[in-house]
Design an enzyme around this catalytic site. Sequence first.
Site, PDB file in Angstrom:
ATOM      1  N   SER A 167       4.483  -6.315  -4.488  1.00  0.00           N
ATOM      2  CA  SER A 167       3.238  -6.286  -3.720  1.00  0.00           C
ATOM      3  C   SER A 167       3.556  -6.789  -2.319  1.00  0.00           C
ATOM      4  CB  SER A 167       2.216  -7.205  -4.410  1.00  0.00           C
ATOM      5  OG  SER A 167       1.065  -7.350  -3.615  1.00  0.00           O
ATOM      6  N   LYS A 201       3.416  -1.705  -3.779  1.00  0.00           N
ATOM      7  CA  LYS A 201       1.975  -1.846  -3.510  1.00  0.00           C
ATOM      8  C   LYS A 201       1.793  -2.420  -2.118  1.00  0.00           C
ATOM      9  CE  LYS A 201      -1.052  -5.378  -5.347  1.00  0.00           C
ATOM     10  NZ  LYS A 201      -1.489  -6.030  -6.598  1.00  0.00           N
ATOM     11  N   LYS A 207      -0.800  -3.924   0.786  1.00  0.00           N
ATOM     12  CA  LYS A 207      -2.126  -4.504   1.016  1.00  0.00           C
ATOM     13  C   LYS A 207      -2.773  -3.795   2.199  1.00  0.00           C
ATOM     14  CE  LYS A 207      -2.131  -7.877  -2.049  1.00  0.00           C
ATOM     15  NZ  LYS A 207      -3.145  -8.078  -3.103  1.00  0.00           N
ATOM     16  N   ASP A 215      -3.794  -2.008  -2.227  1.00  0.00           N
ATOM     17  CA  ASP A 215      -4.702  -3.028  -2.761  1.00  0.00           C
ATOM     18  C   ASP A 215      -5.557  -3.559  -1.617  1.00  0.00           C
ATOM     19  OD1 ASP A 215      -6.007  -5.056  -4.087  1.00  0.00           O
ATOM     20  OD2 ASP A 215      -4.194  -6.130  -4.712  1.00  0.00           O
ATOM     21  N   GLU A 219      -6.289  -0.066  -5.509  1.00  0.00           N
ATOM     22  CA  GLU A 219      -6.706  -1.268  -6.238  1.00  0.00           C
ATOM     23  C   GLU A 219      -7.864  -1.972  -5.537  1.00  0.00           C
ATOM     24  OE1 GLU A 219      -3.285  -3.584  -7.326  1.00  0.00           O
ATOM     25  OE2 GLU A 219      -4.439  -5.429  -7.589  1.00  0.00           O
ATOM     26  N   ASP A 277      -9.177  -4.881 -10.290  1.00  0.00           N
ATOM     27  CA  ASP A 277      -8.518  -6.188 -10.411  1.00  0.00           C
ATOM     28  C   ASP A 277      -9.617  -7.255 -10.491  1.00  0.00           C
ATOM     29  OD1 ASP A 277      -7.266  -8.640  -9.935  1.00  0.00           O
ATOM     30  OD2 ASP A 277      -6.035  -7.975  -8.266  1.00  0.00           O
ATOM     31  N   LYS A 337      -4.503  -9.345 -15.344  1.00  0.00           N
ATOM     32  CA  LYS A 337      -3.892 -10.655 -15.085  1.00  0.00           C
ATOM     33  C   LYS A 337      -4.437 -11.585 -16.155  1.00  0.00           C
ATOM     34  CE  LYS A 337      -3.898  -9.934 -10.066  1.00  0.00           C
ATOM     35  NZ  LYS A 337      -4.492 -10.321  -8.768  1.00  0.00           N
ATOM     36  N   GLY A 367      -0.218 -10.008 -10.760  1.00  0.00           N
ATOM     37  CA  GLY A 367       0.389 -11.301 -10.470  1.00  0.00           C
ATOM     38  C   GLY A 367      -0.479 -12.070  -9.500  1.00  0.00           C
TER      39      GLY A 367
HETATM   40  O1  OSB Z   1      -4.799  -8.862  -5.584  1.00  0.00           O
HETATM   41  O2  OSB Z   1      -3.122  -8.580  -6.836  1.00  0.00           O
HETATM   42  C1  OSB Z   1      -3.740  -9.268  -6.007  1.00  0.00           C
HETATM   43  C2  OSB Z   1      -1.598 -12.262  -4.990  1.00  0.00           C
HETATM   44  C3  OSB Z   1      -2.551 -13.271  -4.966  1.00  0.00           C
HETATM   45  C4  OSB Z   1      -3.867 -12.951  -5.225  1.00  0.00           C
HETATM   46  C5  OSB Z   1      -4.223 -11.635  -5.524  1.00  0.00           C
HETATM   47  C6  OSB Z   1      -3.268 -10.635  -5.582  1.00  0.00           C
HETATM   48  C7  OSB Z   1      -1.934 -10.949  -5.273  1.00  0.00           C
HETATM   49  C8  OSB Z   1      -0.872  -9.957  -5.204  1.00  0.00           C
HETATM   50  C9  OSB Z   1       0.549 -10.443  -5.374  1.00  0.00           C
HETATM   51  O3  OSB Z   1      -1.046  -8.802  -4.954  1.00  0.00           O
HETATM   52  C10 OSB Z   1       1.073 -10.217  -6.743  1.00  0.00           C
HETATM   53  C11 OSB Z   1       2.347 -11.002  -6.962  1.00  0.00           C
HETATM   54  O4  OSB Z   1       3.355 -10.679  -6.327  1.00  0.00           O
HETATM   55  O5  OSB Z   1       2.335 -11.950  -7.774  1.00  0.00           O
HETATM   56 MG    MG Z   2      -5.166  -7.031  -6.542  1.00  0.00          MG
END
Ligand code: OSB
Ligand code: MG
Length: 369
Positions: A135, A161, A163, A188, A213, A238, A262, A290
Amino acid sequence: MRIEAAEMKLITLPLRFRFETSFGVQTERHIIVLTLYGEGLEGYAETVMEHTPHYREETIAGAWALLEELLIPQVLGKDIANPEALWAHIRNFRGNKMTKAALEMAFWDLWCKSLGQPLWKVLGGVREEIPVGISLGIEPSIEATVEKVGKGLEQGYKRIKLKIKPGWDVKMLMAVREAYPDANLTVDANSAYTLNHVATFKAMDAAGLDYIEQPLAFDDILDHAKLQAAISTSICLDESITSPEDARKALEIGAGRVINLKPARVGGILASRKIHDITESYGLPVWMGGMLEAGIGRAANIHVATLPMFVKPGDTSSASRYWEEDIIEEALEASGGMMAVPQAPGLGVTPKREFIDRLALKSAYVASS
Ligand code: OSB
Ligand code: MG
């Protein structure tokens, strides 16, 4: 299994990268490391909520108080046969899924150790390594993004992924797609958009994403269903899914076709297995999300991702991407986009006690009389 004592340590752990999402910038994580003691064994969990309520409502401060004052006292000194029995003591407290998950997941570790089995086997997992991706946060430029995607692909990660937020979406995405025509790409939004942005999402259909996402509000499913009907790319939920009931309702109304599962967000491992089974009944996949976990939380996610429907690559990438030094002895490192599942009983990881003590800002020890 009689829970004889519980210990909490609050630590901060600096991230190796600046992680920018639509809800803010993270440079470190605040984690409560929870240890349950019983029958000469120890069970571990770490909390995943943010320090501030920018992802969902829960906070570290709230989790600390709830664990110390209400949740731990509910189970201390009690003989608890299995995780289902643990829930009998905390079920009537509403919400607070991530906080309850910490208690439940530490109990799973303790309980599986008493059975002498790794968590994944007790759960009925079907694979001993799981496919993983990365991510990527919002980067300073499109060029920097293209470069980081390239590095991730070179390292063998099976999905990248990206952001996004309004103003940092279609243009960036098209540049990445042009550079890597065959890459498995997703985005995401962490709830940064509304239905006023339908045109933006229609434009993303051309990027050939596996899914988008959480585009809309953190607690919404209805508008997501409207958006899903208007675009061809699958929506992945999510933030919106915090229980098996949320998952059933969302899939029933067509709010998305994929779930980022998660365990901590949905209250732990029992709820994760239920959501896994619900998505299976709809013939839809899940994947392991995650929350930038350190080793204890990362290990738990890896075990859960051995269940059959976790077919898409998850966010559980190498611990060394995140940390100069992890809080466990074992190195959770992916190779060729695959992460091996720990095989020792329970989570199969050993916390670095001295390191955690050195980082601890605050500790609490609660014992049964
Ligand atoms: O939206 O998936 C998410 C990290 C912190 C809070 C929300 C998210 C995330 C990530 C990172 O996208 C996922 C990771 O590398 O653990
Ligand atoms: Mg997410």
